[in-house]
Design a protein around this motif. Structure first.
Motif, mmCIF file in Angstrom:
data_model
loop_
_atom_site.group_PDB
_atom_site.id
_atom_site.type_symbol
_atom_site.label_atom_id
_atom_site.label_comp_id
_atom_site.label_asym_id
_atom_site.label_seq_id
_atom_site.Cartn_x
_atom_site.Cartn_y
_atom_site.Cartn_z
ATOM 1 N N TYR A 1 0.841 -1.207 0.000
ATOM 2 C CA TYR A 1 0.000 0.000 0.000
ATOM 3 C C TYR A 1 0.867 1.244 0.000
ATOM 4 N N ALA A 2 0.227 2.345 -0.449
ATOM 5 C CA ALA A 2 0.904 3.647 -0.468
ATOM 6 C C ALA A 2 0.207 4.531 0.555
ATOM 7 N N ILE A 3 0.973 5.128 1.469
ATOM 8 C CA ILE A 3 0.348 5.988 2.492
ATOM 9 C C ILE A 3 1.025 7.350 2.569
ATOM 10 N N LYS B 1 -2.656 7.792 5.622
ATOM 11 C CA LYS B 1 -3.899 7.622 4.842
ATOM 12 C C LYS B 1 -3.588 7.008 3.478
ATOM 13 N N ILE B 2 -4.517 6.180 3.005
ATOM 14 C CA ILE B 2 -4.324 5.592 1.661
ATOM 15 C C ILE B 2 -5.153 6.340 0.620
ATOM 16 N N ALA B 3 -5.909 7.319 1.056
ATOM 17 C CA ALA B 3 -6.706 8.140 0.132
ATOM 18 C C ALA B 3 -7.176 9.369 0.902
ATOM 19 N N SER C 1 -12.387 11.847 0.434
ATOM 20 C CA SER C 1 -13.273 11.653 -0.724
ATOM 21 C C SER C 1 -13.044 10.291 -1.370
ATOM 22 N N GLY C 2 -11.922 9.643 -1.032
ATOM 23 C CA GLY C 2 -11.582 8.365 -1.670
ATOM 24 C C GLY C 2 -10.551 8.539 -2.778
ATOM 25 N N HIS C 3 -10.191 9.800 -3.079
ATOM 26 C CA HIS C 3 -9.237 10.035 -4.167
ATOM 27 C C HIS C 3 -7.822 9.664 -3.710
ATOM 28 N N GLY D 1 -13.783 -4.681 -4.721
ATOM 29 C CA GLY D 1 -14.766 -4.019 -5.577
ATOM 30 C C GLY D 1 -14.720 -2.501 -5.466
ATOM 31 N N ASN D 2 -14.554 -1.990 -4.261
ATOM 32 C CA ASN D 2 -14.529 -0.533 -4.054
ATOM 33 C C ASN D 2 -13.397 0.123 -4.808
ATOM 34 N N THR D 3 -12.249 -0.520 -4.804
ATOM 35 C CA THR D 3 -11.089 0.050 -5.493
ATOM 36 C C THR D 3 -11.361 0.115 -6.989
ATOM 37 N N VAL D 4 -12.060 -0.874 -7.512
ATOM 38 C CA VAL D 4 -12.410 -0.833 -8.943
ATOM 39 C C VAL D 4 -13.375 0.331 -9.194
ATOM 40 N N ARG D 5 -14.383 0.449 -8.341
ATOM 41 C CA ARG D 5 -15.375 1.514 -8.526
ATOM 42 C C ARG D 5 -14.718 2.886 -8.395
ATOM 43 N N ARG D 6 -13.780 3.005 -7.439
ATOM 44 C CA ARG D 6 -13.196 4.312 -7.124
ATOM 45 C C ARG D 6 -12.041 4.683 -8.071
ATOM 46 N N ASP D 7 -11.141 3.720 -8.350
ATOM 47 C CA ASP D 7 -9.887 4.058 -9.056
ATOM 48 C C ASP D 7 -9.862 3.669 -10.526
ATOM 49 N N ASN D 8 -10.730 2.752 -10.899
ATOM 50 C CA ASN D 8 -10.658 2.189 -12.262
ATOM 51 C C ASN D 8 -9.210 1.819 -12.618
ATOM 52 N N MET E 1 -11.950 -8.981 -6.049
ATOM 53 C CA MET E 1 -12.786 -9.704 -5.078
ATOM 54 C C MET E 1 -13.993 -8.834 -4.784
ATOM 55 N N THR E 2 -15.173 -9.332 -5.074
ATOM 56 C CA THR E 2 -16.384 -8.538 -4.846
ATOM 57 C C THR E 2 -17.513 -9.447 -4.403
ATOM 58 N N LYS E 3 -18.161 -9.068 -3.304
ATOM 59 C CA LYS E 3 -19.303 -9.877 -2.862
ATOM 60 C C LYS E 3 -20.541 -9.463 -3.639
ATOM 61 N N SER E 4 -20.684 -8.135 -3.820
ATOM 62 C CA SER E 4 -21.915 -7.615 -4.434
ATOM 63 C C SER E 4 -21.924 -7.793 -5.955
ATOM 64 N N LEU E 5 -20.774 -7.831 -6.545
ATOM 65 C CA LEU E 5 -20.593 -7.818 -8.006
ATOM 66 C C LEU E 5 -21.227 -6.553 -8.607
ATOM 67 N N CYS F 1 -5.176 -3.907 -2.445
ATOM 68 C CA CYS F 1 -6.520 -3.473 -2.119
ATOM 69 C C CYS F 1 -6.499 -2.353 -1.084
ATOM 70 N N GLY F 2 -7.683 -1.857 -0.763
ATOM 71 C CA GLY F 2 -7.822 -0.877 0.311
ATOM 72 C C GLY F 2 -7.897 -1.565 1.664
ATOM 73 N N GLY F 3 -8.185 -0.729 2.692
ATOM 74 C CA GLY F 3 -8.079 -1.193 4.072
ATOM 75 C C GLY F 3 -9.054 -2.280 4.478
ATOM 76 N N ARG F 4 -10.252 -2.279 3.893
ATOM 77 C CA ARG F 4 -11.241 -3.254 4.371
ATOM 78 C C ARG F 4 -10.875 -4.672 3.959
ATOM 79 N N LEU F 5 -10.551 -4.810 2.701
ATOM 80 C CA LEU F 5 -10.180 -6.153 2.234
ATOM 81 C C LEU F 5 -8.841 -6.582 2.842
ATOM 82 N N ALA G 1 -10.670 9.720 6.292
ATOM 83 C CA ALA G 1 -9.782 9.179 5.250
ATOM 84 C C ALA G 1 -9.295 7.803 5.707
ATOM 85 N N GLN G 2 -9.251 6.873 4.747
ATOM 86 C CA GLN G 2 -8.940 5.459 5.087
ATOM 87 C C GLN G 2 -7.484 5.233 5.463
ATOM 88 N N SER G 3 -7.272 4.298 6.337
ATOM 89 C CA SER G 3 -5.901 3.832 6.616
ATOM 90 C C SER G 3 -5.727 2.479 5.910
#
Ligand code: NDP
Ligand code: AOF
Length: 597
Positions: free
Chosen positions: A194-196, A201-203, A206-208, A235-242, A260-264, A330-334, A361-363
């Motif tokens: 990860y990059a902090i 913070k990893i973003a 706003s998630g940027h 999934g969030n990283t795909v939605r947020r960062d493409n 990895m996405t539960k909701s798809l 991935c981000g912090g949750r995954l 802001a996420q860690s």
């Protein structure tokens, strides 16, 4: 023939501890030379990493008797010319009488012994092997083949032992870390990158997140991707960062990209759905958005469903697909979920000199359920490196498992302890003194009387007292004598261990210089004395004949067997060796090192 024992456990009875003092090649300058060339073999073994799909890394360095490097070679990829063949060709006539340094025993999957044969045919006389092949079905084969052809084969940690050799051996473990994990567990080697910002913070809130780190750091990330079989995001990283998740440093190997996405619940259009250069796989919950699964499939994206999507099951699946090395971007949750599942082995943290702030802001790692700082995971073997304006800190969450406990051949097993049936071994675990075999523990309350160098003798309340005090024996500093005094008067083995360990940590200068070289011998003499002094203990040990003895310590990976058999189990091995010695004992016993109580 490997000893496959109780789930997760397999043990070599062939111990590094069994070639103890007599066969120790304690010549420091020879060790230094061997260590230097083995490290070189490990270094060149790494040369193709990042350019081919992760594969075992083999390097070979040929050194003439006068100490000149005559040839080198490394394996480029599976199926290409073995390192040994290349080195022999490079060395030409200088191979004759040379020593070959191999970071790892060659793996001979096809039964043609190409690598070993090249050394034999070139008339190499000695082979130094950094580590045995970690895969059970290959382990020991090439070593045996070379020995049977009359070459001297010295394996680090078995035939050669010292601090400097141990360091060199570590470099061999490091260069094949993914293969070792694959061989010793049911998951591939995984690292979280990860990059902090400097405020962690990893973003932004706003998630940027583009970009936290410099171009130079991101170039290093491409290299890390190139060393991996797959790169995973949520999934969030795909939605947020493409993201694209490609390795964009010339000629690099491209890893599989995994979401990895539960909701798809993912966008219809995304960079990852362009699979013209690199494949993408989406792993999801069974039954999730079937219509979208069809859309992905039509774009060439592989979709794999899991009954319950979680990092461990995905990693076990990737193990079965043959992957060695996985990068989690991935981000912090995954990331938290993967760490909680115990599938992350190493961390690469890129720290940029920036502050972004933001309470939301996420860690890099989300909830792990820890409430006290004492619960934190300590990173091991930490490295710091400056990359452009950033700092890269890397460290392991789990030690690299030592694959040596898995082996050995039937012959080797019988050589160590003829009472064990290598085909149907049973295991006797011991650990706490109140357990059924607790008397085997060093902490059992059996005093021993050991001779001193000056002709006197000392009674130690337990083997643990004697072992801990031995760390400070023969050191002239009065502080060392104080340590011994404190250990003698420790009221329990636990207290003796506590005092000995903390003194060793706080005052390393008071520890005898050869401690690492002699500690196994010290332990053996203490055990020998204990079991010789108490006839019922000796009978108890002999009654275990036919079983493998394992100290079931989950955290002591040297004396104990570890949680899942990853430990070296030296205490168990020494007891088996002692048992074997008692069984074949002649009338002259242990007079010189043990005194009647
Ligand atoms: N600086 C850096 O190094 C990085 C920064 N980022 C940033 O992080 C943010 C995204 O972070 P975050 O949402 O934590 O990360 P991720 O999207 O990487 O991970 C969370 C998502 O993973 C999916 N998932 C699947 N299984 C699990 C599971 N068992 N546990 C948890 N999640 C699972 C879910 O997707 P779904 O909701 O689709 O079911 C979930 O929303 C973005 O702002 C991104 O820019 C991201 C990566 C690296
Ligand atoms: N923001 C951030 C990173 N973020 C990671 O990189 C991904 C984008 O990769 P790509 O589209 O291939 O360039 C992104 O989704 C996230 O996983 N990485 C870094 O090295 N430094 C950074 O500052």
């Amino acid at each position: 023939m490997a000893l496959s024992l109780v789930a997760g456990y397999s043990y070599s009875l062939l111990g590094k501890g069994f070639s103890i003092s007599n066969s120790l090649h304690n010549n420091n300058s020879h060790h230094a030379r061997d260590a230097t060339y083995i490290k070189r073999a490990a270094e060149i073994a790494d040369s193709s990493s990042g350019f081919t799909s992760p594969h075992p890394n083999f390097g070979c360095v040929l050194v003439t008797p006068s100490g000149k490097v005559a040839g080198e070679g490394y394996l480029y990829a599976q199926g290409t010319r073995p390192a040994e063949v290349q080195a022999v060709e490079a060395a030409g006539p200088w191979s004759k009488g040379a020593t070959a340094y191999l970071n790892m025993e060659p793996g001979d999957c096809h039964g043609d012994h190409t690598a070993a044969s090249a050394l034999v045919q070139a008339k190499v006389t000695r082979v130094v092997v950094g580590m045995r092949h970690p895969l059970k079905h290959l382990q020991g084969n090439a070593i045996r083949a070379l020995r049977s052809e009359g070459l001297q084969v010295d394996v680090l940690g078995e035939d050669l032992q010292s601090k400097i050799i141990e360091e060199a051996r570590k470099s061999c473990l490091v260069v094949n870390t993914p293969l070792i994990y694959r061989a010793t567990s049911q998951v591939p080697f995984s690292f979280l990158k990860y990059a902090i910002t400097a405020d962690g913070k990893i973003a932004a809130s706003s998630g940027h997140a583009a970009w936290i780190t410099s171009k130079e750091s991101r170039a290093r990330v491409f290299e890390l991707r190139g060393r991996s079989d797959a790169v995973i995001v949520g999934g969030n990283t795909v939605r947020r960062d493409n993201p694209r998740l490609t390795a964009r440093h010339g000629g690099a190997h491209m890893p599989l990209r995994v979401v990895m996405t539960k909701s798809l619940d993912l966008p219809d259009e995304a960079n990852l759905w362009d699979v013209s250069d690199v494949p993408t796989m989406v792993v999801t919950q069974r039954g999730a958005r079937k219509s979208f699964q069809k859309i992905l499939a039509s774009k060439g994206v592989e979709v794999v469903e899991f009954d319950i999507l979680n990092p461990r099951d995905v990693m076990e699946y990737f193990h079965d697909r043959g992957y060695l090395s996985i990068m989690w971007e991935c981000g912090g949750r995954l990331a938290a979920s993967a760490i909680s599942d115990g599938v992350i082995h190493k961390v690469y943290a890129f720290l940029a000199p920036k502050i972004i702030g933001g309470t939301n802001a996420q860690s890099p790692v989300g909830e792990l359920g820890m409430v006290e700082m004492t619960q934190a995971f300590d990173l091991l073997d930490v490295c710091y490196e400056q990359i452009g304006p950033d700092m890269l800190m890397s460290g392991s969450l789990q030690p690299i498992p030592d694959p040596t406990p898995i082996i050995p051949s039937e012959n080797e097993t019988l050589a160590i302890d003829p009472t064990v049936n290598p085909y149907e071994p049973s295991i006797i675990f011991f650990y706490k003194t109140w357990d059924p075999y607790g008397a085997f523990s060093n902490f059992s309350a059996h005093s021993i009387k050991m001779p001193e160098e000056n002709g006197g003798n000392v009674t130690w309340s337990s083997v643990e007292h004697y072992y801990q005090a031995s760390k400070f024996m023969g050191v002239s500093d009065s502080g060392a004598k104080d340590c011994i005094g404190k250990i003698i008067s420790a009221k329990s083995p636990e207290e003796a261990a506590k005092v000995g360990r903390s003194m060793q940590r706080l005052h390393p200068n008071l520890v005898r210089a050869d401690w690492e070289d002699v500690k196994i011998d010290v332990m053996y003499s203490g055990l020998r004395c204990k079991f010789s002094s108490y006839p019922y203990l000796k009978s108890m040990l002999l009654a275990t004949s036919g079983s493998v003895l394992v100290e079931a310590s989950p955290h002591d990976l040297f004396w104990g067997g570890g949680r899942e058999g990853e430990g070296l189990n030296y205490l168990g091995r020494l007891l088996m060796r002692l048992r074997s010695e008692f069984l074949g004992e002649s009338s002259t016993s242990s007079e010189s090192t043990c005194l009647a109580l």
